[in-house]
Design a protein around this motif. Structure first.
Motif, PDB file in Angstrom:
ATOM      1  N   THR A 166       0.840  -1.187   0.000  1.00  0.00           N
ATOM      2  CA  THR A 166       0.000   0.000   0.000  1.00  0.00           C
ATOM      3  C   THR A 166       0.878   1.240   0.000  1.00  0.00           C
ATOM      4  O   THR A 166       2.039   1.199   0.411  1.00  0.00           O
ATOM      5  N   ALA A 167       0.339   2.338  -0.477  1.00  0.00           N
ATOM      6  CA  ALA A 167       1.054   3.611  -0.477  1.00  0.00           C
ATOM      7  C   ALA A 167       0.027   4.730  -0.476  1.00  0.00           C
ATOM      8  O   ALA A 167      -1.178   4.497  -0.631  1.00  0.00           O
ATOM      9  N   HIS A 168       0.493   5.931  -0.290  1.00  0.00           N
ATOM     10  CA  HIS A 168      -0.391   7.088  -0.226  1.00  0.00           C
ATOM     11  C   HIS A 168       0.026   8.100  -1.289  1.00  0.00           C
ATOM     12  O   HIS A 168       1.217   8.249  -1.574  1.00  0.00           O
ATOM     13  N   VAL A 169      -0.946   8.773  -1.856  1.00  0.00           N
ATOM     14  CA  VAL A 169      -0.648   9.759  -2.885  1.00  0.00           C
ATOM     15  C   VAL A 169      -1.375  11.057  -2.586  1.00  0.00           C
ATOM     16  O   VAL A 169      -2.493  11.058  -2.073  1.00  0.00           O
ATOM     17  N   VAL A 170      -0.711  12.153  -2.879  1.00  0.00           N
ATOM     18  CA  VAL A 170      -1.320  13.480  -2.839  1.00  0.00           C
ATOM     19  C   VAL A 170      -1.269  14.024  -4.261  1.00  0.00           C
ATOM     20  O   VAL A 170      -0.204  14.085  -4.880  1.00  0.00           O
ATOM     21  N   VAL A 171      -2.397  14.402  -4.785  1.00  0.00           N
ATOM     22  CA  VAL A 171      -2.510  14.847  -6.174  1.00  0.00           C
ATOM     23  C   VAL A 171      -1.756  16.160  -6.384  1.00  0.00           C
ATOM     24  O   VAL A 171      -1.764  17.043  -5.535  1.00  0.00           O
ATOM     25  N   ASN A 172      -1.101  16.259  -7.547  1.00  0.00           N
ATOM     26  CA  ASN A 172      -0.476  17.512  -7.977  1.00  0.00           C
ATOM     27  C   ASN A 172      -1.361  18.109  -9.065  1.00  0.00           C
ATOM     28  O   ASN A 172      -1.256  17.744 -10.234  1.00  0.00           O
ATOM     29  N   ALA A 173      -2.224  19.031  -8.676  1.00  0.00           N
ATOM     30  CA  ALA A 173      -3.226  19.576  -9.598  1.00  0.00           C
ATOM     31  C   ALA A 173      -2.624  20.414 -10.712  1.00  0.00           C
ATOM     32  O   ALA A 173      -3.338  20.798 -11.650  1.00  0.00           O
TER      33      ALA A 173
END
Length: 472
Positions: free
Chosen positions: A171-178
């Motif tokens: 599993t991993a986590h992502v933060v969107v780069n808009a």
């Protein structure tokens, strides 16, 4: 391989691996506390085992040169009291990978939990499921986040359903780069219920853009089927966890009633967090040509008919378009910009040649034009996400008593801003390509002519539409 206790490193020791199958033991609690720093010297690539003893518990790191794999395991028992110990392993040969390996083993429970960080940066090469994707297992559908190594999942081989063991889950986590295009920003793709066929998927499916669906005998990345209706980027989700599971061999599995893929380790395993008593790191990197359960189908002639079929199905289901139609233009708005910042517009345009009056003494120009990604201007079923400006063939410079060809853009080692298409007589710009002129005589004013083999279409963005309308 380097091993050290806390991030503060003061003491240094080198452990020489001088024979095959060598066992190295670091006894006592000091093996994992304080600021101890250990460097493993293994010039002959021998197999070795490292045993770090913590009172009554042990942690082992074993390196296998055949598979290029490091296996880390622990027999740490719950309640042992060692709650703040950390082991960091850095394998130097991974330093060239996009996301450098950074593994922290926190010994705070019955399992050794591995955290692999990528500083929150999303990579558009990830192919994963989002939370609550339902994977078909031997015991029915199970949320992907609940599947652990040892669980058996359904795999489909030539239409036959079998059960295969999960050997890894991450599993991993992502933060969107808009600020990036939707397919590269990190937004997940939502595939609405019934989008593919009746009850397929049987609920909305959420996956990352590179995750492949198994369609007509091939794996197709979900991003190539986005139609803005039944399959679209869910821009409401700007931060989320994603998951994947791996079987011994790459497999066709079922998620939410849709045939899709298990994890294929093409080099990004280090971006995941993994839980379990044994963690495998490294190993042989796989590829689609040799290790995939089915061919990768990214050719336009294969994907476009599938895309059109799904788009028509969405229309028949009455699903409206969530995005406004793209405005397109064919005119490349081609110009040259000198090193001093002067803009030179063509004084003459023939069917496929643009001619520019070049002042004396100009040693280089930039070939500037509109540009778009074919995947945007033509459709996502075109697997080309490069910025493409114009395709330039012959370039000719002429002045009094001088007639010369400019060839730098056709050389194997191209100047900045030129795409290597593998063609010998033509090269595409990215919309702002550097063109050196120092190999021709430009001491006198002359005419620089560019043969344009292809151009456009280009996507006209909202902030450009008024300008295009006025200049038309």
């Amino acid at each position: 391989m380097k091993l050290y206790g806390d991030s503060q490193m003061s003491d240094s020791n080198t452990i020489e691996i001088t024979s095959s199958n060598q066992d190295v033991s670091l006894s006592g609690a000091s093996g994992l506390t304080g600021s101890n720093y250990y460097e493993i010297s293994n010039p002959y690539d021998y197999h070795f085992t490292l045993d770090l003893s913590i009172s009554t518990s042990d942690l082992y790191a074993t390196y296998d040169p055949t598979t290029k794999e490091t296996i880390i395991s622990t027999d740490l028992n719950e309640g042992s009291g060692y709650t703040n110990q950390r082991l960091y392993v850095v394998i130097p040969d991974t330093a060239t990978v996009i996301n450098p390996l950074n593994i922290g083993h926190s010994l705070d429970g019955v399992y050794s939990v591995t955290t692999i960080t990528t500083n929150g940066v999303y990579s558009d090469t990830f192919s994963c499921f989002l939370k609550d994707s339902l994977i078909k297992t031997q015991d029915g559908y199970m949320p992907v986040q609940d599947i652990a190594p040892g669980e058996k999942v359904s795999v489909f081989i030539d239409g036959t359903e079998e059960q295969k063991e999960v050997v890894w889950a991450g599993t991993a986590h992502v933060v969107v780069n808009a600020n990036l295009p939707e397919d590269q920003a990190g937004y997940p793709i939502r595939i609405l219920k019934n989008s593919i066929a009746e009850n397929v998927p049987f609920k909305d499916m959420l996956i990352t853009p590179e995750h492949c669906l198994f369609v007509e005998g091939r794996f197709v990345p979900a991003r190539m089927l986005v139609n803005g209706r039944s399959i679209y980027y869910d821009t409401t989700m700007t931060s989320y966890d994603y998951y994947h599971i791996e079987t011994e061999k790459h497999s066709v599995i079922m998620a939410d009633g849709m045939l899709t893929e298990s994890y294929l380790d093409t080099g990004n395993r280090r971006n995941f967090q993994q839980a379990g008593k044994v963690v495998r790191i490294g190993g042989k990197q796989k590829n689609w040509q040799k290790d995939a359960a089915a061919p990768l189908g990214v050719q336009r002639e294969f994907v476009e008919p599938i895309f059109q079929k799904l788009e028509e199905r969405a229309k028949d289901l009455g699903i409206g378009n969530r995005t406004a139609p793209k405005a397109l233009i064919e005119d490349p708005d081609l110009k040259l910009i000198t090193s001093r910042g002067a803009t030179i517009y063509p004084f003459k345009k023939s069917e496929n040649t643009y001619s520019f009056m070049l002042p004396a003494g100009v040693e280089s120009v930039r070939v500037v034009s509109r540009s778009s990604r074919p995947s945007d201007a033509i459709g996502p079923f075109v697997d080309d996400r490069r910025q493409m400006g114009v395709a330039v063939g012959k370039i000719h410079f002429g002045s009094i008593r001088v007639s010369q060809q400019v060839m730098e853009h056709l050389s194997p080692s191209k100047p900045e801003g030129w795409h290597d298409m593998g063609w010998q007589d033509c090269a595409w710009t990215d919309g702002n390509a550097f063109l050196p002129l120092h190999n021709i005589v430009t001491s006198k004013m002359g005419i620089l002519s560019l043969e344009i083999r292809a151009a456009g279409p280009y996507v006209v963005h909202a902030d450009q539409q008024e300008y295009v309308a006025l200049s038309a």
